[in-house]
Design a protein around this motif. Sequence first.
Motif, PDB file in Angstrom:
ATOM      1  N   ASN A   1       0.568 -10.087   7.327  1.00 53.58           N
ATOM      2  CA  ASN A   1      -0.563  -9.387   7.934  1.00 53.58           C
ATOM      3  C   ASN A   1      -1.858  -9.888   7.273  1.00 53.58           C
ATOM      4  N   GLU A   2      -2.917 -10.010   8.069  1.00 53.86           N
ATOM      5  CA  GLU A   2      -4.175 -10.535   7.514  1.00 53.86           C
ATOM      6  C   GLU A   2      -4.745  -9.632   6.414  1.00 53.86           C
ATOM      7  N   LYS A   3      -4.335  -8.391   6.398  1.00 52.28           N
ATOM      8  CA  LYS A   3      -4.827  -7.460   5.365  1.00 52.28           C
ATOM      9  C   LYS A   3      -4.345  -7.860   3.968  1.00 52.28           C
ATOM     10  N   PHE A   4      -3.260  -8.601   3.906  1.00 52.55           N
ATOM     11  CA  PHE A   4      -2.591  -8.862   2.625  1.00 52.55           C
ATOM     12  C   PHE A   4      -3.498  -9.584   1.626  1.00 52.55           C
ATOM     13  N   GLU A   5      -3.913 -10.784   1.972  1.00 58.19           N
ATOM     14  CA  GLU A   5      -4.742 -11.531   1.018  1.00 58.19           C
ATOM     15  C   GLU A   5      -6.058 -10.841   0.739  1.00 58.19           C
ATOM     16  N   LYS A   6      -6.630 -10.272   1.802  1.00 61.45           N
ATOM     17  CA  LYS A   6      -7.914  -9.557   1.649  1.00 61.45           C
ATOM     18  C   LYS A   6      -7.786  -8.469   0.598  1.00 61.45           C
ATOM     19  N   TYR A   7      -6.691  -7.738   0.700  1.00 57.91           N
ATOM     20  CA  TYR A   7      -6.482  -6.588  -0.189  1.00 57.91           C
ATOM     21  C   TYR A   7      -6.516  -7.011  -1.662  1.00 57.91           C
TER      22      TYR A   7
ATOM     23  N   LYS B   1       4.685 -19.118  -1.363  1.00 61.05           N
ATOM     24  CA  LYS B   1       3.276 -19.541  -1.438  1.00 61.05           C
ATOM     25  C   LYS B   1       2.351 -18.405  -1.053  1.00 61.05           C
ATOM     26  N   ILE B   2       2.721 -17.664  -0.007  1.00 63.84           N
ATOM     27  CA  ILE B   2       1.889 -16.546   0.437  1.00 63.84           C
ATOM     28  C   ILE B   2       1.762 -15.516  -0.686  1.00 63.84           C
TER      29      ILE B   2
ATOM     30  N   ASN C   1      -0.405 -16.728  -3.621  1.00 63.52           N
ATOM     31  CA  ASN C   1      -1.853 -16.660  -3.388  1.00 63.52           C
ATOM     32  C   ASN C   1      -2.493 -15.400  -3.953  1.00 63.52           C
ATOM     33  N   VAL C   2      -1.691 -14.352  -4.115  1.00 69.71           N
ATOM     34  CA  VAL C   2      -2.299 -13.098  -4.576  1.00 69.71           C
ATOM     35  C   VAL C   2      -1.954 -12.782  -6.036  1.00 69.71           C
ATOM     36  N   GLY C   3      -1.204 -13.658  -6.697  1.00 64.45           N
ATOM     37  CA  GLY C   3      -0.833 -13.397  -8.091  1.00 64.45           C
ATOM     38  C   GLY C   3      -1.257 -14.537  -9.010  1.00 64.45           C
ATOM     39  N   ASP C   4      -1.296 -14.235 -10.325  1.00 63.52           N
ATOM     40  CA  ASP C   4      -1.641 -15.285 -11.300  1.00 63.52           C
ATOM     41  C   ASP C   4      -0.428 -15.729 -12.096  1.00 63.52           C
ATOM     42  N   ILE C   5       0.434 -14.761 -12.438  1.00 67.59           N
ATOM     43  CA  ILE C   5       1.685 -15.133 -13.107  1.00 67.59           C
ATOM     44  C   ILE C   5       2.836 -14.331 -12.482  1.00 67.59           C
ATOM     45  N   PHE C   6       4.061 -14.806 -12.773  1.00 65.66           N
ATOM     46  CA  PHE C   6       5.250 -14.120 -12.243  1.00 65.66           C
ATOM     47  C   PHE C   6       6.192 -13.762 -13.397  1.00 65.66           C
TER      48      PHE C   6
END
Length: 390
Positions: free
Chosen positions: A106-112, A142-143, A146-151
């Motif tokens: 959903n487009e809201k994901f990265e925005k959030y 990858k998706i 895009n919203v995280g820095d480490i895992f």
Amino acid sequence: MDFKIPSASKIRGKRVIIRLDLNTQETDKIHYRFLATQKTISYLIKNKAKTIIVLAHLGRPESDKHSVSINGFDCYNEKMSLKIFKNVLNKLYKTKVFFFKYSIFNEKFEKYFKAKKLPKIVLLENIRFYSGEDKNDLELAKILGNVGDIFIDEAFSVSHRKVMSNTAITKILPSFFGFNYISEIKNLDKIVEKSKKELVVIIGGAKIKDKAELLLKFIDHSKFVLVGGGIANSFIHNMGFEIGKSYYDDISISNFSKLNFNKLLLPIDFKILDNAGSVKFKMNSEIEATDKILDIGNFTIQQFVEKIRLAKYVFWNGPLGYIEDERFAFGTKSILNFIKNDKKRKYVLGGGETLDTISQFEPSIFKQKNVFVSTGGGAMLWYLSKKIKN
Ligand code: 3PG
Ligand code: MG
């Protein structure tokens, strides 16, 4: 991927994606699996992570006929939504927990996640709602990347599956492990080194496909393998004996007659539900086509306890009967009771259902010094069988 906890400097101000295992039906009390990973989450909070993004699964939506492809999810299933865990996490960490109900497509994901301020914990929807999870799909990773820095992988109990949330994602983000994951490995390694032939393995539960092969391998590496639950039914049925209307699964073992039945012990008697709905004890030769096997019988319990007495180390995964119904929990409870009163042997217990059983019937076992409770079931068996040398 570093087999260590990330240092404080890697956490401060960062968006940390963490894989947890929340796979339990228990939502009213705080489950052992939540407690086992508490140290890592607290460490992230203490070291001022910007936000902690929780990835987890519940159930097996991919193989449930009620799952539907909807709103960016490939197999959405209301019954397996993670929204039920929001309150548990909130209670545990006394911090704001936000449940992100939309698909990561959903487009809201990265925005959030681009916002300056984020809640301390964001729980994403069941990762198994995406077919890319099981396929270890790099695009899905990858998706998320895009919203995280480490895992951080803190789901030892899923480590036997090569999935997106423990494999592909590590190709995208700098990756580490949680305290519990590391402690699982250390504890299991210790037992493997010491166990040799002083080991007795108890296997029950229903997930036969995950366990059959390992179970056979354990025959060579232990004094005895004691089998109950749906797995025992499956063995007995596949060997051509009557199990009536009992639960079973097909297993592909080419030559049953070659199995070493001096070591592999199947139940000799059962507690069953008959056609008229009465509960009865029956020897295995007495099972009729209309019976349903739901627990091991008293002779089997006795025999299993006798064998456990011969061990120095005991691994146990999976309940020995249909414990959801009190009438069929006696076999499992009896073994738990033996363990509770035994200070001599070293035990490793694990598996989702096994954990539920302990917390329901004998929660003091969690604190017992000679017992290590693994959060993994299939994962624990897989790891051990990989480690135990021929
Ligand atoms: C478990 O409960 O054993 C783990 O969460 C793994 O679940 P799975 O067997 O459905 O992969
Ligand atoms: Mg399980």
